[in-house]
Scaffold this active site. Structure first.
Site, mmCIF file in Angstrom:
data_model
loop_
_atom_site.group_PDB
_atom_site.id
_atom_site.type_symbol
_atom_site.label_atom_id
_atom_site.label_comp_id
_atom_site.label_asym_id
_atom_site.label_seq_id
_atom_site.Cartn_x
_atom_site.Cartn_y
_atom_site.Cartn_z
ATOM 1 N N SER A 18 0.862 -1.188 0.000
ATOM 2 C CA SER A 18 0.000 0.000 0.000
ATOM 3 C C SER A 18 0.894 1.233 0.000
ATOM 4 O O SER A 18 1.753 1.363 -0.869
ATOM 5 C CB SER A 18 -0.936 -0.035 1.209
ATOM 6 O OG SER A 18 -1.845 1.046 1.180
ATOM 7 N N HIS A 45 -2.632 -0.874 -3.483
ATOM 8 C CA HIS A 45 -3.795 -0.009 -3.326
ATOM 9 C C HIS A 45 -3.657 1.225 -4.221
ATOM 10 O O HIS A 45 -2.673 1.961 -4.124
ATOM 11 C CB HIS A 45 -3.937 0.443 -1.880
ATOM 12 C CG HIS A 45 -4.236 -0.674 -0.928
ATOM 13 N ND1 HIS A 45 -3.946 -0.615 0.415
ATOM 14 C CD2 HIS A 45 -4.804 -1.886 -1.127
ATOM 15 C CE1 HIS A 45 -4.329 -1.724 1.002
ATOM 16 N NE2 HIS A 45 -4.841 -2.523 0.085
ATOM 17 N N ASP A 137 -4.401 -4.203 5.846
ATOM 18 C CA ASP A 137 -4.806 -5.103 4.773
ATOM 19 C C ASP A 137 -3.681 -6.112 4.527
ATOM 20 O O ASP A 137 -2.505 -5.757 4.536
ATOM 21 C CB ASP A 137 -5.091 -4.310 3.490
ATOM 22 C CG ASP A 137 -5.771 -5.157 2.418
ATOM 23 O OD1 ASP A 137 -6.312 -6.239 2.751
ATOM 24 O OD2 ASP A 137 -5.772 -4.735 1.254
#
Length: 341
Positions: A18, A45, A137
């Site tokens: 991310s 992401h 995540d």
């Protein structure tokens, strides 16, 4: 009993990143050997309205073939598949599936979705890698990989540009290696092609259900309410009831629409909803003040001085009561910050 040549090989590498992930992925792939007999699948992401450029970035860092993943294609060794914007990247035994299913952890594509589907489809053949990123995540997905006898590698939080995602994985999952990007790449090079444990058939109905939700989106019909007990929270995205899912030390939530959250991502989304609501309230009260002032002015022009005074008094009181709300909205300490662990 199977002979050694019949046993599955570790040849599925799934990678999640991310914030700070572009630099981490570039360095990781640059350090990888060029001829590894494995398929690599990457989730980074990215905003839903921004086409991914990660395939172009990685082509400059590795001799491996790199492409944006396409629905329905079979995976091949020596190929890097990159998730596209606003689509979950998923694996089945037949190949790649793309889905615009409900967001997980506030993201689509979600690292957890990729990891979970890979674990379900390929079990011990999977190597999961978590790199730099905020929030958490990838933690639940890495748990699923380990639960299916795959391997878990995590970037050293001290090296990562954003340490929260790696630290969460280390805290909640029994990882096989915590290391620098160079060390991770070297270990992947050592592991790819080695014999994996024989896959033991696992009737994990929870993972199968969550894969189905990510792919098809019909969470209520799929049986989402059976995933855990009803929580005391509501979904900040759709305001549906949230079911609490527990996997060892990991606590997650999923609503009847399908949106999924970790504790950290739920707090982040609730904070965002509060922020939006506060600004909307501030705007509405300011409009009320403006309307009262206009009514005051009109009453004064018509000679209704008593009525004008009443409108003016209401406007003054509204402005007075508005000030604490304005101070709250502007207070940088109100929402605090998300700790690294």
């Amino acid at each position: 009993m199977s002979s050694p040549s019949d046993l599955p090989k570790r040849n599925i590498v799934v990678i999640g990143a991310s914030a700070g992930g572009v630099e981490a992925l570039r360095e990781f792939f640059h350090a990888l050997p060029a001829d590894l007999p494995a398929a690599f699948l990457v989730v980074l992401h990215i905003p839903a309205d921004t086409p991914s450029q990660l395939d172009r970035v990685l082509r400059a860092s590795t001799p491996l073939a790199v492409k944006i993943a396409q629905a329905g294609e079979a995976i091949s060794n020596g190929q890097v598949y990159v998730a596209s914007a606003d689509r979950h990247l998923m694996l089945t035994p037949q190949g790649i599936r793309l889905s615009r299913g409900p967001k997980e952890g506030r993201f689509r594509p979600s690292i957890d979705v990729l990891f979970r589907s890979a674990a379900t489809a390929f079990g011990p053949r999977v190597i999961g890698v978590v790199l730099s990123g905020a929030l958490d995540d990838g933690t639940a997905g890495l748990w699923a990989i380990k639960d299916h006898h795959g391997l878990a590698l995590v970037q050293d939080p001290d090296e990562a540009m954003y340490s929260s995602m790696p630290q969460s994985a280390i805290t909640h999952v029994q990882v096989d290696l915590v290391g620098t990007l160079q060390a991770l790449a070297a270990r992947v090079g050592e592991l790819v092609g080695t014999t994996a444990p024989e896959a033991i058939p696992m009737a994990n109905t929870q993972l199968a259900l969550e894969n189905h939700i990510a792919m098809e989106g019909n969470a209520l019909k799929a049986g989402v309410m059976n995933l855990g007990k009803i929580s005391k929270y509501t979904c900040p995205d759709c305001h549906g009831v949230l079911v609490q899912i527990e996997e060892g030390p990991i606590v997650r939530f999923r609503c009847h629409t399908g949106h999924a959250f970790s504790l950290k991502s739920l707090l982040a989304q609730v904070n965002e909803a509060i922020d939006t609501g506060l600004w909307a309230t501030l705007r509405a009260v300011e409009e009320r003040v403006m309307l009262l002032r206009q009514m005051q002015a009109l009453a004064q022009r018509s000679g209704a001085l008593e009525e004008a005074a009443e409108w003016g008094s209401q406007a003054d009181q509204s402005e007075k009561r508005l000030q604490p709300l304005r101070e709250l909205v502007l207070d940088p300490e109100f929402f605090g910050h998300t700790p690294a662990v």
